[in-house]
Design an enzyme around this catalytic site. Structure first.
Site, PDB file in Angstrom:
ATOM      1  N   CYS A 267      19.050  69.885 -75.146  1.00  0.00           N
ATOM      2  CA  CYS A 267      19.492  68.915 -74.141  1.00  0.00           C
ATOM      3  C   CYS A 267      19.223  67.484 -74.604  1.00  0.00           C
ATOM      4  CB  CYS A 267      18.854  69.232 -72.794  1.00  0.00           C
ATOM      5  SG  CYS A 267      19.634  68.386 -71.396  1.00  0.00           S
ATOM      6  N   HIS A 351      21.030  74.843 -72.007  1.00  0.00           N
ATOM      7  CA  HIS A 351      19.653  75.312 -71.831  1.00  0.00           C
ATOM      8  C   HIS A 351      19.548  76.793 -72.165  1.00  0.00           C
ATOM      9  CE1 HIS A 351      17.601  71.849 -69.880  1.00  0.00           C
ATOM     10  NE2 HIS A 351      18.859  71.489 -69.678  1.00  0.00           N
ATOM     11  N   GLU A 353      16.998  78.501 -72.487  1.00  0.00           N
ATOM     12  CA  GLU A 353      15.917  79.121 -71.717  1.00  0.00           C
ATOM     13  C   GLU A 353      16.327  79.419 -70.286  1.00  0.00           C
ATOM     14  OE1 GLU A 353      15.864  75.165 -70.023  1.00  0.00           O
ATOM     15  OE2 GLU A 353      16.259  75.944 -72.019  1.00  0.00           O
TER      16      GLU A 353
END
Length: 383
Positions: A267, A351, A353
């Site tokens: 990001c 993202h 994650e």
């Protein structure tokens, strides 16, 4: 009997007024209004530091039906400037529920509004672009709300990474979540220094779960101070605001890359890696926010569903010769990933994650671990 809620409004800088009901703290809050298309994860969204100074509109209509709990924090605090939703269910039910969404919002002083036409609001943002807004709850003054919205300076040129970052280094040790709570991380065999530009906890969990000792350092840490920890790799976290004013981070990343230390960015970290490598960034019309964005891996040609949260992007036309594109958005073609050809470094705009969202692209963490292992093996043999 349905509960009676006090009035609230959302005022946009263009003068548009949405009238609804207050479901959080009384008062007013302003920021950039964005829309998020995720169907789940409102607590993770509220606690994501990347939403600092943003009023988050959730396009999924029913929000709050599973309540909130102490496990779903993605940082130490709530960072979203405010919350905008269509419908708050009368009851919330979940085996993990510890408090309702309104109780949570009031507890943490978050101003929020429900009962507005979020489809109309989303169309305005898509057609006219993200704009400043103000949520005013309980005591309403429409002209004052419009004035507060117009007074918000916008995120362009705003350095927020150092605002949300930690003050001092610390060690992260927690593993990933399971149905029985958070698991213990395995014994580490690699050491990662993670720059906190607004890091999400699930990033740290996924690194720890892959055998990494994780040392988190403040955003303004110099390259020399970071490298004193003798890391096997450097991680550049997500975070809020405009990447270009973060000159301290860009300078540090350049020095890290010059030393050939394996580096992985997500990001804001992706944008900073690009800037440190000579590329440019740009402000998007309304950004990408959601847990359902299709991205193409340009090497494998595989299509992956990803979680996204960014209002800035790397300009694909500005990549120097030593940067190659690795991923692209299938929504608008924007650049989603880059890799250096001369040093072990790569990054991703979305993202991997998640939290909330799919885990299709979690393999990037495995790629980072392999990069560190490959770099470490010759050094170990040399000694």
């Amino acid at each position: 009997m349905l509960p009676t809620l006090p009035p609230a409004i959302l005022a946009l800088a263009d003068g548009t007024i949405f009238r609804g009901m207050a479901i959080g703290a009384a008062g007013s809050t302003s920021g950039e209004v964005v829309f998020n298309t995720a169907m789940t994860g409102y607590q993770e969204i509220l606690t994501d530091p990347s939403y600092c100074r943003q009023l988050v509109t959730l396009t999924y209509p029913h929000i709050g039906n599973v309540g909130c709990n102490a496990e779903d924090f993605e940082s130490r605090a709530n960072h979203a400037a405010g919350l905008v939703i269509r419908d708050l269910p009368v009851r919330a039910e979940s085996w993990r529920l510890q408090e309702t969404l309104p109780a949570y919002l009031n507890k943490y002083g978050i101003v929020a509004i429900s009962g507005i036409d979020t489809r109309r609001l989303t169309r305005i943002l898509r057609e006219r672009g993200a704009q400043a807004g103000c949520i005013m709850a309980t005591r309403i003054d429409e002209q004052q709300a419009i004035a507060e919205a117009r007074a918000f300076p916008g995120l362009a040129g705003m350095d927020l990474a150092k605002v949300v970052s930690v003050d001092a280094p610390y060690e992260w040790t927690g593993g990933e979540w399971s149905l029985r709570g958070y698991r213990a991380a395995p014994a580490p065999h690699l050491h990662v220094v993670a720059y906190d530009f607004g890091v999400k906890h699930n990033i740290l969990r996924m690194l720890a779960a892959r055998g990494c000792k994780v040392t988190v350092v403040p955003a303004q840490t110099s390259a020399a101070a970071a490298l004193q920890h003798r890391p096997d790799g450097i991680f550049l976290s997500n975070g809020p605001g405009d990447p270009e004013p973060c000159d301290y981070a860009i300078t540090a990343i350049r020095e890290v890359l010059a030393r050939g230390v394996p580096t992985f960015g997500i990001c804001l970290g992706h944008q900073l890696l690009a800037l440190a490598s000579g590329a440019r960034t740009l402000k998007m019309k309304f950004g990408h926010h959601g847990a359902n964005h299709p991205v193409k891996d340009l090497q494998t040609r595989q299509v992956l569903i990803t979680s996204q949260n960014h209002g800035f992007a790397v300009d694909a036309d500005s990549l120097p010769a030593n940067l190659r594109p690795t991923h692209a958005s299938l929504f608008d073609g924007s650049l989603q990933g880059i890799a250096r050809s001369d040093v072990p470094a790569f990054s991703f705009q979305g993202h991997p994650e998640a939290s909330p969202g799919p885990h299709d692209i979690a393999y990037l963490f495995d790629r980072f671990v392999k990069m560190m292992q490959d770099q470490k093996a010759p050094n170990a043999q040399a000694h």
